[in-house]
Design an enzyme around this catalytic site. Structure first.
Site, PDB file in Angstrom:
ATOM      1  CG  HIS A 160      67.334 123.527 121.661  1.00  0.00           C
ATOM      2  ND1 HIS A 160      68.629 124.213 121.939  1.00  0.00           N
ATOM      3  CD2 HIS A 160      67.451 123.026 120.290  1.00  0.00           C
ATOM      4  CE1 HIS A 160      69.005 124.517 119.961  1.00  0.00           C
ATOM      5  NE2 HIS A 160      68.043 123.650 119.624  1.00  0.00           N
ATOM      6  CD  GLU A 189      68.875 124.323 127.637  1.00  0.00           C
ATOM      7  OE1 GLU A 189      69.834 124.726 127.715  1.00  0.00           O
ATOM      8  OE2 GLU A 189      68.076 124.138 126.493  1.00  0.00           O
ATOM      9  CB  CYS A 244      71.979 127.188 122.247  1.00  0.00           C
ATOM     10  SG  CYS A 244      70.478 127.410 121.918  1.00  0.00           S
ATOM     11  CB  ALA A 254      79.047  89.713 112.354  1.00  0.00           C
ATOM     12  NE  ARG A 299      73.132  97.872 109.515  1.00  0.00           N
ATOM     13  CZ  ARG A 299      72.272  97.382 108.658  1.00  0.00           C
ATOM     14  NH1 ARG A 299      71.213  96.775 108.226  1.00  0.00           N
ATOM     15  NH2 ARG A 299      72.816  96.617 108.215  1.00  0.00           N
ATOM     16  NE  ARG A 309      66.096  95.477 107.157  1.00  0.00           N
ATOM     17  CZ  ARG A 309      67.002  95.196 106.569  1.00  0.00           C
ATOM     18  NH1 ARG A 309      67.744  96.696 106.501  1.00  0.00           N
ATOM     19  NH2 ARG A 309      67.744  94.351 107.454  1.00  0.00           N
ATOM     20  N   PRO A 329      86.548  92.093 105.732  1.00  0.00           N
ATOM     21  CG  PRO A 329      87.542  90.631 105.605  1.00  0.00           C
ATOM     22  CD  PRO A 329      86.006  91.606 105.283  1.00  0.00           C
ATOM     23  CB  THR A 372      85.985  98.083 103.839  1.00  0.00           C
ATOM     24  OG1 THR A 372      85.975  97.426 102.734  1.00  0.00           O
ATOM     25  CG2 THR A 372      86.029  99.358 104.369  1.00  0.00           C
TER      26      THR A 372
END
Length: 341
Positions: A63, A65, A91, A170, A200, A223, A286, A288
């Site tokens: 982590h 720290e 934590c 787009a 992504r 990619r 469109p 979905t």
């Protein structure tokens, strides 16, 4: 008597703000590598000088720290009496790594300044409490809003136990989402495509409908930028229409082929939340996208507009009236509008 101090009674100096801003900067080095954990950065300061920096670099790794303390040791610095600037409350539980509170106590840190409290049920103030009980001075709230923006998906998931939903679409110069011409192809610039792959990488999962898979046979992978982990691919296909030879069903990366009728998307988002999917990117067509919009389930809508004009356009309207904020930028030659609530 507690020695914890809150933002409401604190006046932060320019020096303190600078150190925390640097902690936020180094936290970015873990972007795309640490999900479902949040981005966290840490800067150690002693006698007014920065002696070490650390960030959460990859899942299962040190982590922020712990990395900063290790960095100080490698540089030959004594951390006893140092101040730790941390973007998220340390934590105090055993997970993939030991508690950060133990590392700070072991290192002899005298003061901890925290940007944002941890809403995770395993923490929620306990990290600060342990440090205070051990005699460490703890102050909270320095650049809290900036830290909140950096960790928005994590905070959203902790509060709602479902992913932060980002839609990316787009369009051409006239608002067309697709070109039905036989010689049609990608209509955005290479620079824009790289930005999409960065997006992504920052998401835990990518979702499309069956029509997108049938028409484009996409891989939906990262990619063009470096990443250690590929997002989960999700296909909504209640009628089981996609071809079994589709790329997303036959490569080495994970795909969820959802053949069930969820009768609304709420139950699906709850299921993804249970899988610790903190940010979902909807890259579908469109139909979905409008399902998500109609059910008021979109947190961020990214509209990428090209100067290209489609020969056989597919025009559609997206109702974005429920979004209250809009920022405009450029990805290569494309104009990008980002709508948020």
């Amino acid at each position: 008597m507690s020695n914890a101090q809150s933002a409401g009674i604190m006046t932060w100096s320019a020096e303190q703000c600078g150190h925390m801003r640097r902690a936020l900067e180094v936290a970015e080095k873990g972007r795309g590598q640490v999900r479902p954990n949040p981005l966290v950065g840490c800067v150690l300061v002693k006698d007014g000088e920065v002696i070490a920096e650390g960030w959460h670099d990859h899942l299962g790794g040190l982590h922020a720290e712990q990395m900063a303390i290790h960095d100080a040791e490698e540089k030959g610095h004594n951390t006893n009496g140092a101040i730790a600037y941390v973007t998220l409350e340390p934590c105090n539980h055993f997970g993939r790594t030991p508690p950060c509170t133990e590392a700070l106590l072991w290192a002899g840190i005298s003061e901890v300044i925290v940007a944002h409290g941890d809403p995770n049920p395993l923490v929620r103030g306990n990290g600060v409490a342990v440090l205070v009980e051990a005699g460490i001075t703890v102050s909270s709230g320095l650049l809290e809003q900036e830290a909140s923006e950096q960790m928005r998906e994590f905070l959203h998931w902790c509060e709602n136990r479902r992913p932060y939903v980002t839609v990316k679409v787009a369009i051409d110069a006239n608002g067309s989402v697709d070109d039905l011409a036989e010689d049609s192809g990608r209509f955005t610039s290479t620079e824009c495509l790289e930005k999409v792959h960065e997006l992504r990488r920052d998401c835990c999962a990518i979702l499309v409908g069956a029509n997108t898979v049938i028409r484009d046979n996409p891989t939906l992978t990262v990619r063009l930028v470096e990443t250690e982990r590929q997002p989960l691919r999700i296909v909504i296909d209640p009628n089981n229409r996609i071809h079994p030879d589709s790329k997303i069903l036959n490569d080495e990366f994970s795909t969820r082929h959802l053949k069930d009728d969820f009768r609304g998307l709420d139950s699906m988002l709850d299921m993804l939340g249970d899988l610790e999917i903190q940010r979902l990117m909807v890259e579908g067509g469109p139909t979905t996208i409008n399902h998500f919009l109609e059910q008021n389930l979109v947190d961020e809508f990214i509209l990428v507009q090209s100067s290209v004009v489609h020969t056989r356009p597919v025009n559609t309207d997206f109702d974005l009236s429920s979004f209250t904020n809009m920022e405009q930028t450029n990805w290569g030659s494309e104009v990008v509008k980002v709508f948020t609530r």
